[in-house]
Design a protein around this motif. Structure first.
Motif, PDB file in Angstrom:
ATOM      1  N   CYS A   1       0.838  -1.200   0.000  1.00  0.00           N
ATOM      2  CA  CYS A   1       0.000   0.000   0.000  1.00  0.00           C
ATOM      3  C   CYS A   1       0.873   1.251   0.000  1.00  0.00           C
ATOM      4  O   CYS A   1       0.592   2.217  -0.719  1.00  0.00           O
ATOM      5  N   ALA A   2       1.955   1.212   0.820  1.00  0.00           N
ATOM      6  CA  ALA A   2       2.854   2.363   0.849  1.00  0.00           C
ATOM      7  C   ALA A   2       3.460   2.590  -0.521  1.00  0.00           C
ATOM      8  O   ALA A   2       3.565   3.729  -0.991  1.00  0.00           O
ATOM      9  N   GLY A   3       3.832   1.499  -1.210  1.00  0.00           N
ATOM     10  CA  GLY A   3       4.416   1.619  -2.535  1.00  0.00           C
ATOM     11  C   GLY A   3       3.425   2.203  -3.528  1.00  0.00           C
ATOM     12  O   GLY A   3       3.763   3.084  -4.324  1.00  0.00           O
ATOM     13  N   ASN A   4       2.183   1.716  -3.480  1.00  0.00           N
ATOM     14  CA  ASN A   4       1.166   2.257  -4.385  1.00  0.00           C
ATOM     15  C   ASN A   4       0.966   3.746  -4.148  1.00  0.00           C
ATOM     16  O   ASN A   4       0.872   4.531  -5.097  1.00  0.00           O
ATOM     17  N   ALA A   5       0.883   4.133  -2.872  1.00  0.00           N
ATOM     18  CA  ALA A   5       0.677   5.549  -2.551  1.00  0.00           C
ATOM     19  C   ALA A   5       1.859   6.371  -3.050  1.00  0.00           C
ATOM     20  O   ALA A   5       1.693   7.421  -3.679  1.00  0.00           O
TER      21      ALA A   5
ATOM     22  N   VAL B   1      -8.807   1.472  -3.047  1.00  0.00           N
ATOM     23  CA  VAL B   1      -8.446   0.123  -2.591  1.00  0.00           C
ATOM     24  C   VAL B   1      -7.196   0.174  -1.714  1.00  0.00           C
ATOM     25  O   VAL B   1      -7.197  -0.288  -0.568  1.00  0.00           O
ATOM     26  N   SER B   2      -6.122   0.767  -2.255  1.00  0.00           N
ATOM     27  CA  SER B   2      -4.868   0.774  -1.502  1.00  0.00           C
ATOM     28  C   SER B   2      -5.020   1.514  -0.189  1.00  0.00           C
ATOM     29  O   SER B   2      -4.494   1.079   0.841  1.00  0.00           O
TER      30      SER B   2
ATOM     31  N   GLN C   1      -4.101  10.207   9.036  1.00  0.00           N
ATOM     32  CA  GLN C   1      -3.903  11.499   8.396  1.00  0.00           C
ATOM     33  C   GLN C   1      -3.652  11.339   6.896  1.00  0.00           C
ATOM     34  O   GLN C   1      -4.120  12.122   6.084  1.00  0.00           O
ATOM     35  N   LEU C   2      -2.941  10.279   6.568  1.00  0.00           N
ATOM     36  CA  LEU C   2      -2.636  10.036   5.161  1.00  0.00           C
ATOM     37  C   LEU C   2      -3.873   9.574   4.405  1.00  0.00           C
ATOM     38  O   LEU C   2      -4.126   9.987   3.271  1.00  0.00           O
ATOM     39  N   VAL C   3      -4.676   8.724   5.036  1.00  0.00           N
ATOM     40  CA  VAL C   3      -5.796   8.104   4.333  1.00  0.00           C
ATOM     41  C   VAL C   3      -6.987   9.052   4.233  1.00  0.00           C
ATOM     42  O   VAL C   3      -7.571   9.232   3.167  1.00  0.00           O
TER      43      VAL C   3
ATOM     44  N   PRO D   1      -2.551  -8.155  -5.871  1.00  0.00           N
ATOM     45  CA  PRO D   1      -1.777  -8.662  -4.726  1.00  0.00           C
ATOM     46  C   PRO D   1      -2.226  -8.040  -3.406  1.00  0.00           C
ATOM     47  O   PRO D   1      -2.260  -8.728  -2.375  1.00  0.00           O
ATOM     48  N   VAL D   2      -2.614  -6.760  -3.449  1.00  0.00           N
ATOM     49  CA  VAL D   2      -3.070  -6.101  -2.223  1.00  0.00           C
ATOM     50  C   VAL D   2      -4.318  -6.797  -1.698  1.00  0.00           C
ATOM     51  O   VAL D   2      -4.396  -7.162  -0.515  1.00  0.00           O
TER      52      VAL D   2
END
Lengths: 502, 228
Positions: free
Chosen positions: A361-365, A387-388, A447-449, A468-469
């Motif tokens: 998820c961090a990578g997608n973001a 989704v992520s 805070q990020l989401v 994969p997520v």
């Protein structure tokens, strides 16, 4: 034979990829290698489950249930990251020009060379980790762990930015010094064993042989050896205060590499430490090694707390979380008794399943937003990456040990082990640290989401990066309520190996 | 028993050479030129190979011949040549600029040697007169000193190449322990260790080269962008 199969698969995959020119074929071979390694790992686990252990070449390579568990976890992480890596690298490839991801050159031939480097080195990295698990000889195990460092140095410098060179330098130098300490420790163990086990010198470093004779070893040599091994493999596992390479390397490496390092490589280092712990405890009694492990474990968890609370960068946040979890595993081993090793292995298993999800998820973001900062203005991920972002939240809850998820069980087991060992101070400190880390994590991730919709187009487009997520999130949810019986049996068996009676 | 087969003579020769290894290590703390340091490292590795040969001869441990040979080819010849090539290629100023000045460095090295003897004292076994255990206490002290001084030298260097050199010296300490305490590790382990050391040195050399290309310097104290 199963051991040979497991080792040869990634090696062949690496060599074939190295000779290829087409990116699509490299991806195919990479995926195939990961799937085949997974079958090899299951084969080993089945042999171990039916026969108790399996070996190859007169016990030179040997797998008991502890090795089998490590092999399974490594293969699982390797398989889980394989499809994600393909999606992740395709994204880099496509947007290389626009985002200026690669520092020096963006022409297609250099890009393909870079991809080949990843697809050839990652299986080699996996091969070294499998070798760590199945080598019964402690010297060979050391060689394999050094091999994991060597295979991953140039994966860390994948983006060739000045900062990634810096990260790789710290990783290589700290790792190198750490491992030389571990080598010294291995030499001293051999010295201690050598006086007791006369005769054939090769078997005098084989763990199954050593463990039966450990009680007669030279005690001062074993004490010194354990201190060196703890510092050495502790550096590799990222225990404080030797953890400083970790946030840099994890935030600069491509996400799939960071996942392999944060879960599989970490497991290997803790595994090696655990093998030496058993030898030392049987030789000089449990308190010496246990006290050291508890000290380093608590220190690592404690050091992670302030850095997690004030972190401004979510990839580094994950690295500090990994330092924390390495600390919990080592602490649990240090608590000892029946529950300590069990808690460590459960935590290792659940951590290896949950952490990759968080990294995905961090990578997608990061790829979508173009940065990995945690400031207020970067919030609102839920609007653009539904989704992520939602899985990010779920994974953050899971990794901090919130009740419905599996890591709550393992952390609870660790706590029970602590109280059973009558180590109240350490147990209470553990609870305090875990709660603080939960607070920090939840604050940052929410805070990020959440937050207002940012001026960025909607994402979550690539199938390779979303499936994969979703798949891994399903595994995490299922493991929270149901641990398959064979896996449970394997973990319990492995815990018995690490159990030392005073 | 003739002179050339008496293990006690072998022990004396080994102790003498180990002392020279330690002296070289302390000298390296004080050296100014990086090329001289590399040559001192080569000499130290050569002495280690000789120790290996002596043990192999006097104690009839044929597999140490192979280890000593690998030591000679890799650490006494190949690595110094590679490092010197690298220095000539990339370093403009071939001087080591240590962080701590020379007198204090040497005093520190002396104190570390003392510490090593204290640590090794618990291995002292006066009742044993032959074999590794008789050599053990003294050799272990030298090995730990070389290891600790190498560690200190690493901290005391700014330049990437000088740090790698210090790391290789530190490994010499470990190899000394491996050869003299136990008459060599199992051969397969030794081959693996040498292979790893060689590959690590090559990879670090490539990395230094890239750092030099990117930062126009090999001063690693400038690598400080990543924090927190």
């Amino acid at each position: 034979m199963s051991i040979f199969t497991l080792l040869i698969i990634p090696l062949i995959g690496s060599v074939i990829t190295f000779l290829m020119t087409s990116t699509r074929r490299m991806e195919f071979v990479y995926l195939l290698t990961a799937v085949a390694s997974c079958f090899g790992a299951v084969w080993i686990a089945m042999e171990v489950a039916t026969q108790g252990h399996t070996s190859w070449m007169d016990g030179f390579l040997y797998a008991d249930s502890l090795s089998a568990l490590l092999v399974l976890l490594t293969a699982f992480v390797y398989l889980a990251t394989a499809p994600y890596a393909i999606g992740y690298l395709r994204h880099d490839d496509r947007y290389a020009e626009k985002d200026q991801i690669f520092f020096q050159s963006n022409d297609p031939r250099t890009l393909r060379a870079k991809l080949r480097r990843y697809y050839a080195l990652a299986p080699l990295f996996a091969f070294c980790m499998f070798l760590v698990a199945v080598s019964s000889n402690l010297g060979v195990m050391w060689v394999a762990i050094e091999g994991t460092t060597l295979a991953s140095i140039f994966l860390v410098t994948f983006y060739a930015r000045p900062t990634s060179l810096e990260a790789a330098w710290k990783y290589a130098i700290l790792g190198g010094v750490g491992l030389s300490m571990a080598l010294f420790g291995t030499v001293l163990t051999y010295y201690a064993a050598h006086q007791v086990i006369a005769g054939d010198s090769l078997s005098a470093l084989n763990w199954p042989v050593l463990v039966t004779k450990a009680a007669q070893f030279d005690k001062s040599a074993m004490r010194l050896s354990f201190i060196l091994v703890l510092l050495g493999f502790g550096t590799k596992a990222g225990l404080a205060p030797m953890h400083t390479w970790k946030p840099d390397a994890y935030s600069e490496a491509p996400v799939p590499v960071a996942i392999l390092m944060a879960t599989a490589q970490l497991n290997c280092a803790v595994y090696a430490l655990a093998r030496f712990y058993v030898l030392t405890s049987r030789s000089v009694g449990t308190t010496f090694a246990s006290d050291l492990l508890v000290l380093f474990g608590l220190l690592s968890i404690g050091i992670a707390v302030p850095f997690i609370l004030v972190q401004r960068n979510h990839r580094r946040l994950l690295a500090y979380s990994s330092i924390e979890h390495a600390g919990i595993m080592v602490l649990s081993l240090g608590f000892g008794g029946v529950l300590g090793p069990l808690g460590m292995l459960l935590h290792m298993t659940f951590h290896s399943v949950t952490k990759p999800l968080l990294f995905f998820c961090a990578g997608n973001a990061q790829q979508h937003m173009g940065n990995d900062s945690l400031r207020r203005e970067t919030g609102g991920l839920l609007h653009i990456l539904p989704v992520s972002a939602s899985m990010f939240l779920l994974a953050a809850l899971a990794v901090t040990g919130t009740p419905p998820f599996s890591m709550f069980q393992s952390e609870f087991t660790v706590l029970r082990a602590g109280f059973a060992a009558q180590n109240t101070v350490a147990s209470v400190l553990l609870v305090v640290f875990i709660v603080a880390i939960f607070g920090g994590f939840f604050h940052h991730i929410s805070q990020l989401v959440f937050g207002p919709k940012p001026e960025v187009p909607r994402g979550d487009s690539s199938r390779w990066k979303t499936y994969p997520v979703i798949g891994l999130a399903a595994v995490v949810l299922i493991l929270g309520v149901w641990l398959p019986a064979p896996l449970n049996a394997l973990i319990t068996d492995a815990a018995h190996i690490l159990e030392v009676r005073p | 028993m003739s002179f050339w087969q008496d293990p006690l003579v072998g022990d004396k020769i080994i102790t003498l050479m180990a002392a020279m290894v330690l002296v070289l290590q302390i000298m390296m703390v004080a050296m100014r030129g990086i090329v001289t340091s590399i040559r001192a490292f080569g000499l130290q590795s050569f002495l280690l190979a000789c120790i290996g040969l002596t043990i192999a001869h006097f104690n009839h441990a044929p597999h140490i011949y192979i280890a000593a040979f690998m030591m000679l080819v890799l650490k006494a010849i190949a690595l110094p040549l590679i490092l010197e090539y690298l220095v000539n290629r990339i370093e403009v100023r071939q001087e080591i600029e240590p962080l701590v000045n020379v007198p204090i460095s040497i005093i520190t090295a002396g104190l570390l040697t003392l510490l090593a003897y204290v640590v090794a004292a618990s291995f002292h076994r006066p009742e044993v007169h032959t074999g590794p255990a008789a050599l053990g206490h003294n050799m272990l002290a030298v090995a730990i000193s070389v290891f600790l001084i190498g560690f200190f030298t690493m901290l005391n260097r700014r330049k990437a190449l000088a740090q790698v050199l210090a790391m290789l010296c530190l490994e010499n300490g470990i190899l000394l322990a491996a050869i003299s305490l136990t008459y060599g590790m199992p051969l397969i382990v030794e081959v693996g260790v040498f292979f790893d050391v060689l590959v690590a040195a090559l990879l670090l050399a490539i990395l230094i080269f890239q750092i030099r290309e990117t930062f126009d310097s090999t001063d690693v104290s400038r690598l400080s962008r990543l924090r927190g």
